[in-house]
Scaffold this motif. Structure first.
Motif, PDB file in Angstrom:
ATOM      1  N   MET A   1       0.846  -1.201   0.000  1.00  0.00           N
ATOM      2  CA  MET A   1       0.000   0.000   0.000  1.00  0.00           C
ATOM      3  C   MET A   1       0.882   1.253   0.000  1.00  0.00           C
ATOM      4  N   TYR A   2       1.914   1.230   0.821  1.00  0.00           N
ATOM      5  CA  TYR A   2       2.815   2.393   0.895  1.00  0.00           C
ATOM      6  C   TYR A   2       3.485   2.632  -0.457  1.00  0.00           C
ATOM      7  N   ALA A   3       3.976   1.564  -1.064  1.00  0.00           N
ATOM      8  CA  ALA A   3       4.639   1.715  -2.365  1.00  0.00           C
ATOM      9  C   ALA A   3       3.670   2.283  -3.406  1.00  0.00           C
ATOM     10  N   SER A   4       2.437   1.778  -3.412  1.00  0.00           N
ATOM     11  CA  SER A   4       1.443   2.227  -4.398  1.00  0.00           C
ATOM     12  C   SER A   4       1.170   3.723  -4.280  1.00  0.00           C
ATOM     13  N   LEU A   5       1.214   4.215  -3.056  1.00  0.00           N
ATOM     14  CA  LEU A   5       0.950   5.645  -2.858  1.00  0.00           C
ATOM     15  C   LEU A   5       2.031   6.508  -3.503  1.00  0.00           C
ATOM     16  N   GLY A   6       3.141   5.870  -3.885  1.00  0.00           N
ATOM     17  CA  GLY A   6       4.219   6.594  -4.554  1.00  0.00           C
ATOM     18  C   GLY A   6       4.068   6.660  -6.062  1.00  0.00           C
TER      19      GLY A   6
ATOM     20  N   ASN B   1       7.655  -6.220  -3.446  1.00  0.00           N
ATOM     21  CA  ASN B   1       6.824  -6.863  -4.472  1.00  0.00           C
ATOM     22  C   ASN B   1       6.034  -5.839  -5.293  1.00  0.00           C
ATOM     23  N   MET B   2       5.529  -4.817  -4.619  1.00  0.00           N
ATOM     24  CA  MET B   2       4.748  -3.825  -5.370  1.00  0.00           C
ATOM     25  C   MET B   2       5.662  -2.969  -6.245  1.00  0.00           C
ATOM     26  N   VAL B   3       6.866  -2.673  -5.782  1.00  0.00           N
ATOM     27  CA  VAL B   3       7.795  -1.889  -6.600  1.00  0.00           C
ATOM     28  C   VAL B   3       8.191  -2.708  -7.837  1.00  0.00           C
TER      29      VAL B   3
ATOM     30  N   LEU C   1      16.280   5.570  -9.916  1.00  0.00           N
ATOM     31  CA  LEU C   1      16.597   5.471  -8.489  1.00  0.00           C
ATOM     32  C   LEU C   1      15.450   4.748  -7.797  1.00  0.00           C
ATOM     33  N   ILE C   2      15.760   3.620  -7.189  1.00  0.00           N
ATOM     34  CA  ILE C   2      14.723   2.879  -6.469  1.00  0.00           C
ATOM     35  C   ILE C   2      15.060   2.881  -4.981  1.00  0.00           C
ATOM     36  N   PRO C   3      14.292   3.641  -4.202  1.00  0.00           N
ATOM     37  CA  PRO C   3      14.562   3.659  -2.765  1.00  0.00           C
ATOM     38  C   PRO C   3      13.885   2.462  -2.101  1.00  0.00           C
ATOM     39  N   GLY C   4      14.370   2.067  -0.943  1.00  0.00           N
ATOM     40  CA  GLY C   4      13.688   1.025  -0.173  1.00  0.00           C
ATOM     41  C   GLY C   4      12.515   1.611   0.582  1.00  0.00           C
TER      42      GLY C   4
ATOM     43  N   PHE D   1      11.323   5.848  -8.480  1.00  0.00           N
ATOM     44  CA  PHE D   1      10.049   5.179  -8.221  1.00  0.00           C
ATOM     45  C   PHE D   1      10.198   4.135  -7.131  1.00  0.00           C
ATOM     46  N   PRO D   2       9.204   3.994  -6.251  1.00  0.00           N
ATOM     47  CA  PRO D   2       8.102   4.934  -6.079  1.00  0.00           C
ATOM     48  C   PRO D   2       8.609   6.213  -5.432  1.00  0.00           C
ATOM     49  N   ASP D   3       7.758   7.219  -5.400  1.00  0.00           N
ATOM     50  CA  ASP D   3       8.148   8.500  -4.822  1.00  0.00           C
ATOM     51  C   ASP D   3       6.986   9.024  -3.988  1.00  0.00           C
ATOM     52  N   THR D   4       7.106   8.872  -2.682  1.00  0.00           N
ATOM     53  CA  THR D   4       5.992   9.291  -1.810  1.00  0.00           C
ATOM     54  C   THR D   4       6.181  10.711  -1.280  1.00  0.00           C
ATOM     55  N   SER D   5       7.262  11.396  -1.723  1.00  0.00           N
ATOM     56  CA  SER D   5       7.410  12.775  -1.259  1.00  0.00           C
ATOM     57  C   SER D   5       6.318  13.630  -1.900  1.00  0.00           C
ATOM     58  N   LYS D   6       5.798  14.541  -1.171  1.00  0.00           N
ATOM     59  CA  LYS D   6       4.666  15.396  -1.550  1.00  0.00           C
ATOM     60  C   LYS D   6       3.329  14.627  -1.601  1.00  0.00           C
ATOM     61  N   VAL D   7       3.400  13.304  -1.404  1.00  0.00           N
ATOM     62  CA  VAL D   7       2.152  12.551  -1.275  1.00  0.00           C
ATOM     63  C   VAL D   7       1.840  12.383   0.209  1.00  0.00           C
TER      64      VAL D   7
END
Lengths: 459, 453
Positions: free
Chosen positions: A30-35, A153-155, A175-178, A202-208
């Motif tokens: 879920m966290y990854a998807s939000l990115g 898995n989602m990434v 760039l793939i962050p953990g 990706f993913p990028d949850t900054s500003k989200v």
């Protein structure tokens, strides 16, 4: 004395986890998807799962976290969840209209064996998924791995579904962050930017998950990796994955799918971790390290030289996710500190444990390492052999209070402090912040315990 | 603001008072694909039983269910803290294939020897329902072996709604009732049901009853103890608060032990006072109880009134939106907000029934939105349309309210102060006041813009 029930005697526990240092896969997915920009995460299972995941993420980030659920009932669990997911897809596109639905499974839908791609294909055939809209999925059974596995898995699913290779390579570096904070993602991007490296993160949850207050509620905030960028990852020059358990799988998948070569690094926590990242980025993009980064690096080294006297020899207990724990432990050892009790809740494999053992091999003390382990064991170790500092998530505060030990919050979840989603602990600046936090709690303790005679103005 | 569409299948769950004849659809499952704010059966069971502090709470399933409910809300204990730890069988892939019964048995064996709890609750999660572990059999075997009640809680997440979880919890609780001696139970005695001691609320409430001269045999389940629940059948009356998580138990006790019950609410001055008077009225042979009750109410109200009146001056005319779990709580909140001079423009619940919604619409002014099982989009749509100044909800709603630039009050898990009782009413008023009048809202450009338009 909340943890008065913790026994000092350590027994082997096979059937039981007490006070877990991990949680289950779907929340990571879920966290990854939000990115992803314009993405609605969808939990394919009972309502409770996603309610808990939304609550946990909301508490950690203090931000609205939306997701949808298949809302399984007894019928779905007997006859399969196809009807529910079809209805979900229809409803979601009709009402919320996201660009992407990112479906993750739960222990329930995994066990009854729902085949997500088949159901999605049926939705497409039935005309329930409008043209130009995407549905991706990841299998995230809760009884395998941990939240980090689910994130990974989602990434990887983002690569599987979106990465395409046109044959014309771009200058961009992927760039793939953990599983890290939005602030960490922003800091990693900032470093790439000051180095002048074109990148796709990706993913990028900054500003989200650290967005501004605007007076409006936006179901899909400004941030997140765009679909277009996700498509283009297949044409990038190379990929840097930060963290083996969180980011490696996607990088490897991209390599085999689109022939984008990848480098797997530790999270850029601390001087050496950041050096490694900056150096790899420099080589991959063919750029020079700019003065501004050299300045930051120099300042960090300066801080370490100034503060080393207070840090050296201090014994630390570290608990958290595997990638975080490994990078943190390296940093602590480089500061002359002694991480003596180390626990990660997530399973991470024998190689991982070996890597950790190598990091602490020369600190001159016996080190307790348990992966996967839980917080009860962590507490027992500390009871039997106290430390000067605990680094871990919010739940560590019970141990810290009971044993009267200074603590720095790091990792997931942090429910009881602000700032982690805005101030990174990665890069050179992040390392300074982390040191500042560590030194802060150690000095506070020294002041608290000082007698009138030993109380000093200057430390 | 572009209008946000409402899911067709949800239209019957949203009503604007005064627009058309009232007929609320509710009590149905959330629509698949909706962003519902509801949880599952396990969640219902867990929150009800969780505050029993000297019991062991073992969650049989993969780690998530235990991790997310580890000390999930501040249900305080005056003694043991066993309930605040997180115990899980942490089922792995192998267990799912070969079954988890052996692991469960071994876990119970270890835990009961280690912690010597008064009883053990074993919660079944989704996966346990699917792989078909015979949790009841393992429990009864361990009960015989260890000599303490080992109670299965049939809380498989998919087997209904949160309300079914309340029922499963009550079924488990009922097995404890009647196990103890009632020797020291006075004829003037009650059980407090459906009070979870968030922020110490049960202590406030218990103190009122004791000052009245009424013995409180047990609180279910706030600061709960197994032995107290064991003798609760000796009490003269069950006093059930709020949405009726514990009404199932009250019904069972009525059937089996002839214990009558009344429903009360401890939220707001009116309802708090009425609850105490209702209990006092059940002991007419002892008129001094009613006398003492009047005195308590008078003293307590006098103590908080000056400050409340001051707060009311600032809040007069402000508008509030309420979205809570149980509808019964919403009734009290409407009254409490009205007392503060505020107007309720939206009210909704996760688990209300037809009766509840009828009562709600009777209490509200024309134009008030009443809704069942809402989602963030609907909530934000009506907050804007109705220009609310305050939102009352739970964990997931707080950041939504803040993003929109309005005040918020948590009336669910995430609070550390008691909002029940007279002193709780003052705390509630202070919290609402703090949030609604916060200087931060003047820095919120869009809200300023909205107001100027």
């Amino acid at each position: 004395m909340l943890l008065r029930h913790t026994p000092t005697e350590i027994k082997e526990r096979k059937a039981l986890t007490v006070n877990p240092a991990k949680t289950c896969q779907p929340i990571g997915a879920m966290y990854a998807s939000l990115g992803i920009h314009g993405c609605l995460p969808h939990s394919h299972g009972s309502q409770g799962c996603y309610a808990y995941h939304r609550s946990a993420l909301t508490r950690h980030f203090k931000e609205p976290v939306v997701a949808a659920t298949s809302a399984f009932t007894e019928g779905a669990s007997v006859f399969g969840g196809q009807a529910n997911l079809l209805q979900s897809i229809d409803n979601i596109f009709t009402v919320y209209n996201p660009d992407v639905i990112a479906v993750h499974t739960t222990c329930l839908s995994e066990t009854i064996g729902d085949d997500i791609p088949q159901i999605v294909a049926k939705a497409r055939a039935d005309g329930k998924a409008p043209a130009g809209k995407y549905i991706i999925h990841a299998n995230t059974p809760s009884y395998v791995g941990s939240h980090v596995t689910g994130y990974s898995n989602m990434v990887k699913a983002m690569v599987d579904y979106f990465a395409t290779s046109t044959g014309a390579k771009t200058k961009a570096v992927n760039l793939i962050p953990g599983f890290v904070e939005p602030s960490d993602m922003a800091e990693i991007q900032r470093i790439a930017e000051v180095m002048g490296v074109p990148y796709i993160m990706f993913p990028d949850t900054s500003k989200v998950l650290n967005g501004p207050l605007t007076g409006k509620y936006k179901m899909f905030p400004e941030g997140g990796t765009t679909i277009e960028d996700l498509h283009m990852t297949g044409d990038s020059k190379g990929t840097i994955a930060l963290g083996r358990t969180g980011a490696m799988a996607a990088a490897r998948a991209l390599d085999s799918k689109c022939k984008v070569p990848c480098e797997i690094l530790d999270l850029p926590i601390g001087l050496q971790g950041t050096d490694a990242f900056v150096d790899k980025l420099r080589l991959m993009a063919g750029v020079n390290v700019p003065d501004v980064l050299n300045l930051e690096r120099g300042q960090l080294v300066d801080c370490i030289s100034d503060w080393h006297q207070y840090l050296y020899g201090k014994r630390v207990g570290v608990v958290g996710d595997p990638d975080q724990v490994l990078a943190l432990t390296k940093f602590l050892v480089s500061l002359d500190m002694k991480p003596v009790h180390i626990v990660s809740g997530s399973p991470a494999g024998k190689k991982y444990v070996k890597a950790l053992e190598e990091v602490v091999a020369d600190i001159g003390e016996e080190v307790n390492i348990k992966v996967p382990g839980d917080m009860l064991l962590f507490h027992q170790w500390i009871k039997n052999d106290p430390v000067d500092l605990i680094i871990g998530n919010t739940y560590c505060k019970y141990i810290a209070k009971d044993e009267d030990i200074p603590m720095v919050r790091h990792g997931f979840p942090i429910y009881d402090r602000m700032g982690h989603s805005y101030f990174s602990t990665m890069g050179y600046r992040g390392a300074m912040r982390l040191m500042e936090q560590i030194l802060g709690v150690l000095m506070d303790r020294q002041d608290r315990d000082a007698t009138d005679i030993t109380m000093e103005l200057v430390m | 603001m572009p209008s946000i569409p409402i899911l067709k299948s949800r239209e019957a769950q949203i009503h604007t008072k005064g627009e058309k004849p009232f007929d609320m659809t509710c009590g149905k499952h959330s629509v698949a694909g909706s962003v519902s704010q509801r949880a599952c059966v396990f969640c219902g069971s867990r929150v009800v039983l969780y505050p029993i502090a000297d019991a062991l709470h073992l969650i049989h399933g993969p780690i998530g269910c235990a991790a997310y409910t580890w000390d999930i809300r501040g249900a305080l204990s005056s003694g043991p803290q066993l309930h605040r730890l997180s115990f899980s069988t942490d089922l792995r892939e192998r267990d799912v294939i070969f079954g988890g019964e052996k692991k469960l048995e071994a876990a119970l064996d270890e835990l009961i020897d280690q912690y010597k709890p008064k009883a053990a609750f074993v919660y079944s999660t989704c996966i346990v329902g699917i792989i078909g572990d015979d949790v009841a059999a393992v429990c009864s075997k361990m009960q015989a072996k260890k000599g303490i009640p080992v109670l299965p809680v049939h809380s498989e997440g998919f087997k209904g709604t949160k309300k079914d979880g309340y029922k499963a919890a009550c079924d488990a609780l009922f097995k404890l009732v009647g196990k103890g001696s009632t020797e020291d139970v006075s004829p003037i005695s009650i059980n407090i049901l459906g009070e979870f001691n968030i922020g110490g609320e049960a202590w406030l409430i218990k103190e009122y009853y004791e000052r009245m001269g009424v013995q409180v045999v047990s609180v279910m389940t706030g600061d709960g103890r197994v032995d107290e629940i064991g003798k609760s059948h000796g009490a003269a009356l069950n006093v059930v608060q709020c949405s009726g998580a514990l009404t199932f138990l009250a019904e069972m006790m009525k059937e089996e032990y002839d214990t009558p019950y009344i429903r009360v609410s401890y939220i707001g001055i009116d309802d708090m006072a009425k609850s105490l008077y209702d209990v006092a009225a059940r002991f007419p042979d002892n008129p001094e109880i009613m006398e003492r009750t009047r005195k308590i109410v008078r003293e307590e109200v006098e103590a908080i009134l000056p400050e409340l009146n001051g707060i009311r001056k600032d809040l007069e005319g402000k508008k509030a939106a309420i979205y809570v779990g149980g509808a019964f709580k919403a009734f009290s909140l409407i009254k409490a907000l009205n007392y503060l001079g505020m107007k309720v423009v939206l009210v909704g619940s996760q688990t209300g029934n037809k009766e509840d919604y009828k009562t709600l619409q009777e209490m509200c002014d024309d134009g008030t939105i009443i809704l069942d099982d809402a989602n963030p989009l609907e909530l934000s749509k009506y907050i804007i349309e109705k220009d609310a100044d305050l939102f009352i909800g739970g964990v997931k709603e707080r950041p939504i309210a803040f993003k929109m630039g309005i005040g918020f009050c948590d009336h669910n898990h995430e609070r550390k102060i008691p909002l029940a009782g007279f002193r709780g009413m003052l705390a509630f008023a202070r919290e609402v006041h703090t949030s609604v009048t916060s200087p931060v809202w003047q820095f919120c450009p869009a809200r300023l813009g909205n107001k100027e338009e």
